[in-house]
Design an enzyme around this catalytic site. Structure first.
Site, PDB file in Angstrom:
ATOM      1  N   THR B  12       0.742  -1.332  -0.142  1.00 40.77           N
ATOM      2  CA  THR B  12       0.119  -0.095   0.219  1.00 40.77           C
ATOM      3  C   THR B  12       0.756   1.188   0.053  1.00 40.77           C
ATOM      4  OG1 THR B  12      -2.070   0.977   1.026  1.00 40.77           O
ATOM      5  CG2 THR B  12      -0.274  -0.126   2.464  1.00 40.77           C
ATOM      6  N   CYS B  13       0.235   2.451  -0.081  1.00 39.73           N
ATOM      7  CA  CYS B  13       0.734   3.699  -0.211  1.00 39.73           C
ATOM      8  C   CYS B  13       2.054   3.916   1.064  1.00 39.73           C
ATOM      9  CB  CYS B  13      -0.273   4.930   0.054  1.00 39.73           C
ATOM     10  SG  CYS B  13       0.333   6.300   0.284  1.00 39.73           S
ATOM     11  N   PRO B  14       3.166   4.401   0.555  1.00 35.64           N
ATOM     12  CA  PRO B  14       3.514   4.900  -0.512  1.00 35.64           C
ATOM     13  C   PRO B  14       4.630   3.774  -1.096  1.00 35.64           C
ATOM     14  CG  PRO B  14       5.113   5.574   0.927  1.00 35.64           C
ATOM     15  CD  PRO B  14       4.248   4.709   1.858  1.00 35.64           C
ATOM     16  N   VAL B  15       4.365   2.491  -0.833  1.00 38.40           N
ATOM     17  CA  VAL B  15       5.472   1.513  -1.240  1.00 38.40           C
ATOM     18  C   VAL B  15       5.487   1.345  -3.011  1.00 38.40           C
ATOM     19  CG1 VAL B  15       6.339  -0.908  -1.168  1.00 38.40           C
ATOM     20  CG2 VAL B  15       5.482   0.523   1.228  1.00 38.40           C
ATOM     21  N   HIS B  39      -2.484  -2.060  -5.606  1.00 40.38           N
ATOM     22  CA  HIS B  39      -2.996  -0.530  -4.826  1.00 40.38           C
ATOM     23  C   HIS B  39      -3.792   0.254  -5.977  1.00 40.38           C
ATOM     24  CE1 HIS B  39      -1.834   3.467  -3.028  1.00 40.38           C
ATOM     25  NE2 HIS B  39      -2.910   2.803  -2.063  1.00 40.38           N
TER      26      HIS B  39
END
Lengths: 153, 75
Positions: B12-15, B39
């Site tokens: 998920t964010c920001p991966v 995502h």
């Protein structure tokens, strides 16, 4: 000045953009906000710096990055525990990982010297491997004067 | 010319955005970077980031009935 091709000029200018964040809070959720935004800026081709001051600087102490309370509904750590569990379930990256990504992508960290004096902190107590610069308000202003995005968290 | 595949499915964010940037940073000009993820916001944000940095998005493909996506980028 510049290239005749407007497309190339636009790309060039975007690459020079910068985000500068002041992290005043040491709350876990706000440290997340700062590191997520800063990583997002780097990932989108901007430069990024975080100025750690006051309670935020406490998070640069060895072993303390993820030790902050929740900014709301901490309930002596119970609320924090619940949010942590939910974050694990949602597969949210750890603060340690976000910090390592931030450094790997060229992010800059400035530590506030006045806070160190007030809190009685020595450099040896902090994660110096992350810190690029030690400074005061002048360092922030110098960093932010050509920034496109600057935030106080 | 090399081809690099990064799998950020389930992240998920920001991966996804960060891993994509890391891969593009390591790649050489002309290399192909393929990002696989789930995502939803990253599906539109990775192309936005590529455009801002001047990298060409060759293809965006939806898979598994729209649950997964695959983005091909030319470094």
């Amino acid at each position: 000045m510049g290239d005749k091709d407007p497309e190339i000029n636009r790309k060039r200018s975007r690459m020079g953009e910068k985000t500068v964040i002041i992290l005043h809070s040491g709350d876990m959720d706000k440290v997340y906000s700062a590191l997520i935004i800063a990583n997002g800026a780097l990932a989108m081709g901007m430069e990024a710096s975080i100025y750690f001051t006051f309670w935020g600087l406490m998070r640069l102490k060895k072993g303390e990055l993820d030790k902050g309370p929740l900014s709301k509904m901490n309930m002596l750590g119970l609320g924090r525990h619940m949010i942590k569990q939910r974050m694990d379930k949602a597969n949210v990256a750890s603060l340690e990982r976000l910090m390592n990504d931030f450094k790997e992508l060229g992010g800059k960290i400035i530590a506030c010297e006045m806070t160190m004096e007030i809190m009685g902190l020595s450099k040896e107590e902090l994660r110096t491997e992350w810190i690029d610069e030690w400074g005061a308000v002048g360092s922030y202003i110098q960093e932010a004067r050509d920034a496109n995005v600057t935030l106080f968290i | 010319m090399a081809e690099v595949e990064i799998d950020v499915r389930g992240q998920t964010c920001p991966v996804p955005l960060v891993e994509c940037r890391k891969a593009l940073k390591k790649a050489s000009p002309g290399d192909l970077v393929i990002v696989k993820g789930t995502h939803p916001a990253s599906r539109k944000e990775i192309p936005m980031a590529c455009e801002a940095m001047g990298f060409e998005v060759l293809d965006i493909e939806d898979k598994e009935g729209g649950k997964e996506w695959e983005i091909k980028i030319r470094r």
